[in-house]
Every structure is written in C-alpha cells, then in structure tokens.
Design an enzyme around this catalytic site. Structure first.
Site, short mmCIF file in Angstrom:
data_model
loop_
_atom_site.label_atom_id
_atom_site.label_comp_id
_atom_site.label_asym_id
_atom_site.label_seq_id
_atom_site.Cartn_x
_atom_site.Cartn_y
_atom_site.Cartn_z
N GLY A 33 0.78 -1.22 0.11
CA GLY A 33 0.06 0.01 0.00
C GLY A 33 0.77 1.24 -0.03
CG MET A 37 3.50 9.70 6.55
SD MET A 37 4.66 11.13 6.69
CE MET A 37 6.23 10.46 7.32
N GLY A 38 4.73 7.44 2.51
CA GLY A 38 5.65 6.71 1.78
C GLY A 38 4.81 5.47 1.54
CG ASP A 145 1.03 9.70 10.08
OD1 ASP A 145 0.51 10.74 9.84
OD2 ASP A 145 1.60 8.86 9.35
#
Lengths: 276, 224
Positions: A33, A37-38, A145
């Site tokens: 996924g 953020m990355g 986060d």
C-alpha cells in the site's frame, strides 16, 4: 522529449520508487500500500526467515537516520499488544529512510468500519485505540501520525496501532506533545461516529481545540471520557441540563425505572378496582 | 537552447548553479530548469488562467526570461516548500501581474526568446486533456512528473547509445515503456535475439540506471 501516457508514467514512478536495499537481509516481495508518508512493501527477512512489512519514507526531508535510530530504540521498549513494533531502521543508498515492522494481518480501520455500523461498537474500538496510545504517552512517546490508515483491526477485534516510525519522544526533537495525538484522535472520533449526540460532540470539540492547552492532556483522559459516555455517565467535556441528566439517568437505570413504573401502575390499578 | 539537454551526471542542483558567480554555470542551471518546467508551466497557464495558446506561449517565455533577469528563484527557501511548489507560486504572481497590466504582455509578447516546442505541448493538451476533477495545481504536479520522467527516459536512451548498449534500452522500452501486456522475458529474449538470462540481467541493470537518473534529475530540479 518522450511523452509518457498516464499508465506508463505511473509504472515508471513505481519503478523509480522501488527500494534498492543495502545488503541481502530484506527481499521485497510486493507492494502492500501507499500513502502520503511513503510506500509499504511486503518483504522477506532472509536472516530470520519471516515475512515483514517494510516502509520507505517518501518525505523529501526525512529525519536524520541517527534520530530515527534513537527513536527506534525507544519504540522497541513499547511492549503492548496494541502496538506494532519497529524491528529495524536503515537508509537506502539514495538517502531515503526505511523501517521494518512486524507484518500485521487484519483490516485497516477505514475498511473495517464499513462493516461495523453500530455507534457503540465503534466507540468501544475508539476506546481501545485511546488505551493503546495512552500506553505510549505514559512511556513518553507520541505517535504524531494517527489516522484510520494507520490503525488495523485484527480478526478478533483487537486494535493495532501502526507506523510508529515517525513517532516522537516527548521533549525530543520536533513536535512531540501528546496533545498532538489527542487532536488526531478527536478527528478520528468525528470520522467514526456521525451523527453525534451533544456530549460526544463536546468531546470531539475539546479534543480538537485549536489551543493545545484546551484539549485533553493525553489519550488516557480522552479515552476515559468516551468510556464514561459508554457507561451512561456524564462526560467531563459537556455540562448537561437537568432534563438531559434525568434522561441519561433513566436510560442508564432502565430496569429500575421499568420496575418502579410497573409497581406504580399496579398500585394505581389496585386503587382503582378495590379502592385500597 | 537545445529542446532536450542531456542532463549532467552531477548531483549538483540546478538551483545552486543559478546562484553561481560563473555566468556559464548560471546558464546551465537555467537551461536545466527550463527543460524540466516549461511544459507544466505552459499547460498550467492554459488550464488555470484560461489563456489562449498564443498568450500562454508569451507568458511562458516571459516568465522564464523574467525569472532569469530578476533572479526570482533566489528567494527559494527549501525549508518551506518543494521547489516545484515555489515555482508555481512565483508563476501565479507573475501571471496575475501580467493579467492586470495587459499592456506589458502586448509590449513584450510575441518575442521568441527560448526555442520551445509549444506546438507539441499544445497537441498533448488537446489529445490528452486533464481528467475531470483534477485541479490546475494537481495538473501542474502531474505534468511536472511527466516532464521529469520523459527527460529521464531521453537521458537513459542517450547514455545507453553512447555506451553501445542499445539492446539494453530496447529491452527497457519494450518491457517498461510500451504497453505490452503479458510480454514474458522468454518472448522478449526471442524477439531481440538474446538469451533469457541476459534479458533478466540487462533489464535489472537498465532499471537501476533509470532509477539513478530519475533521482539525480529530481535532485537537480527540485531540491536546493
């Protein structure tokens, strides 16, 4: 210049993001996924012969690797069933940072709640999330986060809070105030339960207050207030009217209210038919 | 200016080059930035500001020339935003000013300073319009990516040709650029007359090289 159609562009973007891992310990299997953020990959840890989740941070200015290592050591101390631990952190040859987590099997919160309609179930889930985050806060760690995509629900309804890789240590570098998480949790509560009765609305407002000093001081206090609501007790964030208090009391003591009402009806009937 | 400059293999940023005291170095930095950004700039002006193709060409030319003359990009602070975002903000300011003082555009308009393939860019815009629901800012970002990756492909092709590795690039082109669904390594090997093991190795090496070029390019045009 070569013009690239959208499909090719997407393919090349994925190709260029693919991590070239230093050493041979981790082998990328496939992408799991991606988010702001990355990108998270399913990887094989060839040394320990197990599958792991490997996240590559896409942020243009990631924290220095030394800072990530320092925080990873602290996160490694967070032993809690609701916290997915970071096993390893490192730096790719291109300068991007990556970290390795336990691979969790379950559903993301945003997917899970689509099938869990009841507000009470959702609130119990939220309470568990608060308890997990509260544990981290008690250890001086702030997640920073929190969002539905970073929370997993296991097959037995257990909550797992993911992505502690960008967490901060209270008093450390960057924004590391537990009230940052309280704000995010308030947003999560708003997203989880709609429409909201007034007391819950007040809980959300307090959690997401613009002034951090006006928020709950940590996830524990927020979770407790939600638990009070679930138990039919008054929440600290809301001052209720007498009518609301009576209604809540009646709702909480429904059996007693029904028994008293039944007794009164019986007495009235007796009085009416027998005059006694 | 060449339409597609070959990017140097240095990791030094084009933005740093534009701050150099050496005029040749400044010109190199400018050329690099123009090559990566002129297409997104032109299309953004067409979409966001609803300018005609002719006006958008003048504004694109004017923006880069003014940026070089006035050294717009010196004010860039990497701590605040990505360079592409900063450039877009500068562009909005520039177009808004030109919009208000329309005469200025007329005075400077029509003068071709940079040799850019506007006809090609306009053709792309007509044949592949931005999808519904995509904001002009998202469109700018998408076109910027398309520009950087397109230049990276060109650079890869040139590097491969210069080293006599035309077959490496051809493999990459067939497998990763063309929409050849279901193409196996064996079929590719037969098509290009190469052993299957060589196909695997060549493709892996060419992809690694492409990745390096993209990262260098990104560093060149989007970081301090």
């Amino acid at each position: 210049m070569t013009w690239l159609p959208d499909r090719t562009l997407d393919h090349l973007q994925r190709l260029s993001e693919h991590p070239e891992l230093p050493g041979a310990r981790y082998r990328i299997v496939r992408e799991l996924g991606r988010g702001g953020m990355g990108v998270v990959y399913l990887a094989e840890d060839t040394e320990l012969d197990r599958e792991v989740a490997l996240k590559v941070i896409a942020a243009p200015a990631p924290p220095p690797v030394e800072q990530m290592l320092r925080e990873a050591r602290i996160l490694a101390q967070l032993e809690h069933p609701g916290i997915v631990p970071v096993h390893d952190v490192g730096e790719l040859p291109d300068g991007r940072a990556f970290y390795v987590m336990k691979l969790v099997r379950g559903r993301r919160l945003d997917e899970y709640v689509q099938q869990t309609a009841g507000a009470a179930d959702r609130l119990r889930l939220f309470e568990k999330i608060c308890q997990t985050v509260a544990f981290a806060h008690a250890q001086g760690v702030v997640h920073r986060d929190l969002k539905p995509q970073n929370i997993m629900v296991g097959e037995f309804g257990e909550v797992l809070v993911m992505d502690w890789g960008v967490a901060g240590v209270a008093g450390g570098a960057g924004r590391s105030d537990p009230r940052t998480d309280v704000f995010a949790l308030g947003g999560l509560l708003e997203w989880l339960v709609t429409p909201r009765p007034k007391p819950l609305q007040a809980v959300c407002r307090k959690a997401t207050a613009a002034d951090p000093a006006a928020r709950y001081d940590g996830a524990a206090a927020l979770g407790s207030d939600v638990a009070r609501y679930l138990d039919g007790l008054p929440v600290l964030a809301y001052r209720e009217s007498i009518v609301e208090r009576a209604g809540r009391w009646a709702s909480r003591n429904r059996t007693a209210v029904l028994l008293v009402a039944a007794y009164l009806v019986m007495r009235a009937l007796l009085l009416f038919f027998t005059g006694r | 200016m060449p339409e597609v400059p070959l990017f140097p293999t240095t990791r030094r940023s084009a933005l740093s080059a534009m701050r150099s005291a050496d005029p040749a170095e400044r010109a190199r930095g400018f050329e690099t930035l123009v090559a990566a950004y002129w297409r997104p700039v032109y299309k953004y002006i067409r979409i966001k500001w609803s300018k005609s193709s002719e006006d958008a060409q003048d504004l694109t030319q004017g923006f880069f020339v003014r940026a070089m003359e006035k050294q717009f990009f010196r004010g860039y602070d990497p701590a605040r935003a990505a360079f592409r975002t900063f450039l877009r903000t500068c562009l909005d300011g520039f177009v808004a000013n030109e919009h208000q003082a329309d005469q200025r555009l007329k005075r400077g308009g029509g003068v071709e300073v940079l040799s850019l393939d506007f006809e090609g860019a306009e053709g792309e815009l007509q044949q592949h319009p931005a999808p519904d629901g995509m904001t002009p800012e998202e469109c700018f970002h998408r076109e910027w990516l398309r520009s950087v990756f397109g230049l990276a492909v060109d650079t890869l092709r040139r590097e491969c040709e210069a080293e006599g590795k035309g077959v490496h690039f051809r493999l990459f082109e067939r497998y990763d650029l063309e929409e050849a669904g279901g193409l196996t390594y064996e079929a590719l090997a037969a098509e290009l007359g190469q052993p299957a093991t060589a196909v695997t190795n060549y493709l892996a090496a060419t992809r690694r090289r492409f990745r390096r070029i993209v990262l260098e390019l990104m560093g060149e045009v989007d970081s301090p």
